[in-house]
Structures are given as structure tokens and as C-alpha cells.
Motif scaffolding. Structure first.
Motif, PDB file in Angstrom:
ATOM      1  N   ILE A 149       5.291   5.062  -3.376  1.00 60.52           N
ATOM      2  CA  ILE A 149       5.659   6.386  -2.868  1.00 60.52           C
ATOM      3  C   ILE A 149       6.564   7.103  -3.858  1.00 60.52           C
ATOM      4  CG2 ILE A 149       6.760   7.617  -0.961  1.00 60.52           C
ATOM      5  CD1 ILE A 149       6.119   5.112   0.785  1.00 60.52           C
ATOM      6  N   ARG A 150       7.506   6.390  -4.463  1.00 57.10           N
ATOM      7  CA  ARG A 150       8.444   6.985  -5.414  1.00 57.10           C
ATOM      8  C   ARG A 150       7.715   7.603  -6.607  1.00 57.10           C
ATOM      9  NH1 ARG A 150      13.523   8.587  -4.237  1.00 57.10           N
ATOM     10  NH2 ARG A 150      14.737   6.974  -3.189  1.00 57.10           N
ATOM     11  N   GLN A 151       6.643   6.980  -7.041  1.00 59.43           N
ATOM     12  CA  GLN A 151       5.916   7.489  -8.197  1.00 59.43           C
ATOM     13  C   GLN A 151       5.413   8.900  -7.946  1.00 59.43           C
ATOM     14  OE1 GLN A 151       2.776   4.928  -9.540  1.00 59.43           O
ATOM     15  NE2 GLN A 151       2.261   6.199 -11.299  1.00 59.43           N
ATOM     16  N   LEU A 152       4.855   9.131  -6.758  1.00 62.83           N
ATOM     17  CA  LEU A 152       4.393  10.479  -6.419  1.00 62.83           C
ATOM     18  C   LEU A 152       5.575  11.383  -6.111  1.00 62.83           C
ATOM     19  CD1 LEU A 152       1.957  12.368  -5.785  1.00 62.83           C
ATOM     20  CD2 LEU A 152       2.195  11.634  -3.395  1.00 62.83           C
ATOM     21  N   TYR A 153       6.573  10.869  -5.419  1.00 64.59           N
ATOM     22  CA  TYR A 153       7.738  11.661  -5.027  1.00 64.59           C
ATOM     23  C   TYR A 153       8.438  12.257  -6.245  1.00 64.59           C
ATOM     24  CZ  TYR A 153      12.176  12.756  -2.670  1.00 64.59           C
ATOM     25  OH  TYR A 153      13.291  13.396  -2.166  1.00 64.59           O
ATOM     26  N   SER A 154       8.534  11.485  -7.328  1.00 59.98           N
ATOM     27  CA  SER A 154       9.253  11.934  -8.516  1.00 59.98           C
ATOM     28  C   SER A 154       8.518  13.038  -9.269  1.00 59.98           C
ATOM     29  CB  SER A 154       9.506  10.750  -9.448  1.00 59.98           C
ATOM     30  OG  SER A 154       8.278  10.195  -9.893  1.00 59.98           O
ATOM     31  N   MET A 155       7.196  13.117  -9.116  1.00 62.71           N
ATOM     32  CA  MET A 155       6.430  14.119  -9.846  1.00 62.71           C
ATOM     33  C   MET A 155       6.034  15.315  -8.997  1.00 62.71           C
ATOM     34  SD  MET A 155       2.827  12.000 -10.155  1.00 62.71           S
ATOM     35  CE  MET A 155       1.990  13.301 -11.032  1.00 62.71           C
ATOM     36  N   ALA A 156       6.224  15.244  -7.687  1.00 58.80           N
ATOM     37  CA  ALA A 156       5.849  16.352  -6.803  1.00 58.80           C
ATOM     38  C   ALA A 156       6.865  17.481  -6.917  1.00 58.80           C
ATOM     39  CB  ALA A 156       5.757  15.867  -5.365  1.00 58.80           C
ATOM     40  N   PRO A 157       6.449  18.729  -6.713  1.00 60.90           N
ATOM     41  CA  PRO A 157       7.391  19.858  -6.707  1.00 60.90           C
ATOM     42  C   PRO A 157       8.446  19.655  -5.625  1.00 60.90           C
ATOM     43  CG  PRO A 157       5.118  20.636  -6.770  1.00 60.90           C
ATOM     44  CD  PRO A 157       5.055  19.166  -6.512  1.00 60.90           C
ATOM     45  N   PRO A 158       9.690  20.071  -5.889  1.00 53.45           N
ATOM     46  CA  PRO A 158      10.758  19.877  -4.893  1.00 53.45           C
ATOM     47  C   PRO A 158      10.426  20.446  -3.521  1.00 53.45           C
ATOM     48  CG  PRO A 158      11.689  20.548  -6.993  1.00 53.45           C
ATOM     49  CD  PRO A 158      10.206  20.654  -7.141  1.00 53.45           C
ATOM     50  N   SER A 159       9.639  21.515  -3.474  1.00 54.94           N
ATOM     51  CA  SER A 159       9.307  22.137  -2.188  1.00 54.94           C
ATOM     52  C   SER A 159       8.302  21.328  -1.386  1.00 54.94           C
ATOM     53  CB  SER A 159       8.742  23.542  -2.425  1.00 54.94           C
ATOM     54  OG  SER A 159       7.550  23.481  -3.205  1.00 54.94           O
ATOM     55  N   GLN A 160       7.681  20.316  -1.991  1.00 53.49           N
ATOM     56  CA  GLN A 160       6.651  19.538  -1.307  1.00 53.49           C
ATOM     57  C   GLN A 160       6.979  18.057  -1.167  1.00 53.49           C
ATOM     58  OE1 GLN A 160       3.375  21.444  -3.973  1.00 53.49           O
ATOM     59  NE2 GLN A 160       2.308  20.824  -2.101  1.00 53.49           N
ATOM     60  N   ARG A 161       8.081  17.611  -1.740  1.00 61.11           N
ATOM     61  CA  ARG A 161       8.300  16.173  -1.803  1.00 61.11           C
ATOM     62  C   ARG A 161       8.969  15.575  -0.564  1.00 61.11           C
ATOM     63  NH1 ARG A 161      12.619  15.815  -6.702  1.00 61.11           N
ATOM     64  NH2 ARG A 161      10.682  16.349  -7.759  1.00 61.11           N
ATOM     65  N   ASP A 162       9.781  16.323   0.158  1.00 64.29           N
ATOM     66  CA  ASP A 162      10.533  15.726   1.253  1.00 64.29           C
ATOM     67  C   ASP A 162       9.828  15.809   2.601  1.00 64.29           C
ATOM     68  OD1 ASP A 162      12.836  14.575   0.085  1.00 64.29           O
ATOM     69  OD2 ASP A 162      13.681  16.557  -0.242  1.00 64.29           O
ATOM     70  N   SER A 163       8.781  16.590   2.707  1.00 63.30           N
ATOM     71  CA  SER A 163       7.971  16.621   3.924  1.00 63.30           C
ATOM     72  C   SER A 163       6.792  15.676   3.727  1.00 63.30           C
ATOM     73  CB  SER A 163       7.467  18.040   4.191  1.00 63.30           C
ATOM     74  OG  SER A 163       6.448  18.036   5.163  1.00 63.30           O
ATOM     75  N   MET A 164       6.629  14.713   4.629  1.00 63.70           N
ATOM     76  CA  MET A 164       5.539  13.762   4.455  1.00 63.70           C
ATOM     77  C   MET A 164       4.165  14.427   4.453  1.00 63.70           C
ATOM     78  SD  MET A 164       4.596  10.273   6.540  1.00 63.70           S
ATOM     79  CE  MET A 164       6.084   9.428   6.046  1.00 63.70           C
TER      80      MET A 164
END
Length: 291
Positions: A149-164
Motif C-alpha cells: 500500500i505504501r508504494q502506491l501511497y507515496s506516488m499518488a497525488p496528495p489529494s487522492q492518497r488519504d481517501s481509500m
């Protein structure tokens, strides 16, 4: 959704969602609900079902919550009830409970969501706790799924990373789960697969701790019973043998040793007050997991 790595030709329909089983964690249920709603939204997919190479996974149809009781002041001569006295002892488990509650506070019947950043932080803390008490295989499983999950979380835009839901949509838009025929499949490694197995692992942890503190099971027997219920149905024969062999390391453990370590106490200083406080805070953490 069909995983490219499944080895069985047997098909099982999940078109009729099932109720949440007793002991199923809220976080695990939330993850499953979000996965089935987001990853099965294609003409080729069978709504209400997900298939991985570990077999079919059932999803809950609804999750209910208990409303807080409110004291309504009536007669001015009637004093409000006094709050129950709480143990002054604070345990390490209390911090874990607060972390998980913060992660799932946005998940309700109106807004189905989980704060991914807070969930990962809570799970990383749980991973460290499991290593400290000697449950190394469980900690390893948690850590492996966190990294996916962290691998995708680190590269996702901040506006999309914290909402599952937003994070999973971002992964789908990247084409991670599409094959050459345009059929959507859960790929491994991926954040979706990490969420799926993280939910299953939390269900296992929930049932194991419940058996220890509510049914007085010793760690090894609690782990075996919880494994048979929550993880064994999703494991191949070979993986089942590996997991059962790993659990034999728990046989020498005593419940008092595990509970004192969970609470952050030395075993020789683990008296009745510390035991009650650990039970209280462990129940609080488990209540944050279950529906």
C-alpha cells in the motif's frame, strides 16, 4: 474480479452478499466493502464477488453501528449519573486503540471511507507490537501488506492518497488491474491486494485476542482457532502447512506473558490492576475493529 494466478477451475458465486461474521473487524469489513464496490464496477465483473488466486471472498451487505447514549437532564433536583471509575493505569494498547479509531472515524453509513495514512500508521504500530510480543509471522504478514500500500501511497497525488476509494481509483486509472483483454483483475503486488489481505489479517488478530481474553485460551490455541476461521480458507495447502509450522513457536508462550507485554509491563510487575487495564484497553482496540 478474477486473479490471473488462481489455480482452481471451480467457480463459486457470491452474487448474494453475506452478513458480517461474528468477530469480523470493522476495518476488515470496510476494506472488503470498498474493494468490491470499486474493483467490480465493470461489465465483465460479477457484482458482489471477487476472486483471487486464494479463492472467492465474501463481502458483508451492511454494517451497523451502536449509537452513543446521551444523558438528558430532566428534573433539576435529579443529579446526572456519575461516570464509572476508570483504572488510572494507562497501557500501550490504549495508544493503538486511539490510532485505529482515528483511521476509521470517517467510515460510516453516509461516507464510506477510511483515512489511509492513519490506517497505515496504526498498522505499522501494530506490526511493532506483534514483534515485541513474539508473534513474528503475524508481524511479517502485516508489514508485507503495508509495503504494497505504501508504494502506491507515496506516488499518488496528495489529494487522492488519504481517501481509500480515491487511492484505489487512482490505481485502477494507472491500469494496474487491467489485462490485455480489458478484463479487470486484482494483481499482486498491488495496493488493492495489500488492502484485501490487511483486512483479513486484522480479522485474524481480532479473533485471536478475543479468544485469549474472553475465552481464556492460551496464545497457541487462540492463534490456531483464529487462523482456521479467518485465514486458512484463503490459503493453499502448502501455505497452510507453513503457517501451522510457524505457529508452533507460540506453544511455550503463556497468556500472562503476552498480556503483560501488550500492556507495556514487566511480567513480575503485572498485577490485578495492570491486568484489568490491559483487558480494558485491548477491548477498546478490538471494539474499534469490529462492526
Amino acid at each position: 474480479i478474477t486473479n490471473t494466478r488462481h489455480r482452481s477451475n471451480r467457480k463459486r458465486s457470491l452474487s448474494s452478499p453475506t452478513k458480517v461474521a461474528k468477530g469480523t473487524s470493522m476495518v476488515g469489513s470496510a476494506i472488503f466493502v470498498l474493494l468490491v464496490s470499486l474493483l467490480a464496477q465493470t461489465p465483465e465483473a460479477n457484482p458482489g464477488s471477487v476472486r483471487t488466486h486464494h479463492g472467492a471472498t465474501k463481502f458483508p451487505s451492511s454494517i451497523t453501528y451502536t449509537e452513543s447514549e446521551l444523558f438528558l437532564e430532566g428534573d433539576t433536583d435529579v443529579a446526572p449519573p456519575k461516570p464509572a471509575a476508570l483504572s488510572p493505569v494507562r497501557t500501550d494498547v490504549a495508544g493503538l486503540a486511539c490510532d485505529f479509531e482515528a483511521a476509521i472515524q470517517a467510515f460510516n453509513q453516509e461516507d464510506r471511507d477510511i483515512h489511509v495514512g492513519r490506517l497505515l500508521s496504526a498498522c505499522e504500530r501494530l506490526e511493532g507490537t506483534m514483534r515485541r510480543i513474539g508473534f513474528n509471522q503475524g508481524a511479517k504478514d502485516i508489514g508485507g501488506n503495508i509495503r504494497k500500500i505504501r508504494q502506491l501511497y507515496s506516488m499518488a497525488p496528495p489529494s487522492q492518497r488519504d481517501s481509500m476509494p480515491d487511492l484505489l481509483r487512482y490505481e485502477m486509472e494507472m491500469g494496474v488491474h487491467d489485462d490485455s483483454n480489458g478484463v479487470r483483475r486484482i494483481k499482486d503486488p498491488s495496493a488493492a491486494m495489500g488492502f484485501l489481505w490487511l483486512g483479513r489479517t486484522l480479522n485474524y488478530q481480532n479473533d485471536m485476542f478475543r479468544l485469549m481474553i474472553d475465552e481464556n485460551e492460551e496464545p497457541y490455541h487462540a492463534a490456531r482457532r483464529a487462523y482456521d476461521q479467518d485465514l486458512k480458507p484463503h490459503h493453499s495447502w502448502a501455505v497452510q502447512k507453513i503457517c501451522k509450522a510457524a505457529m508452533t513457536t507460540l506453544k511455550p508462550m503463556k497468556k500472562i506473558s503476552v498480556l503483560s507485554s501488550l500492556g507495556g509491563f514487566e511480567e513480575d510487575a503485572f498485577g490485578q490492576q495492570e491486568n484489568e487495564a490491559t483487558h480494558r484497553d485491548l477491548h477498546q482496540m478490538m471494539d474499534s475493529w469490529k462492526p
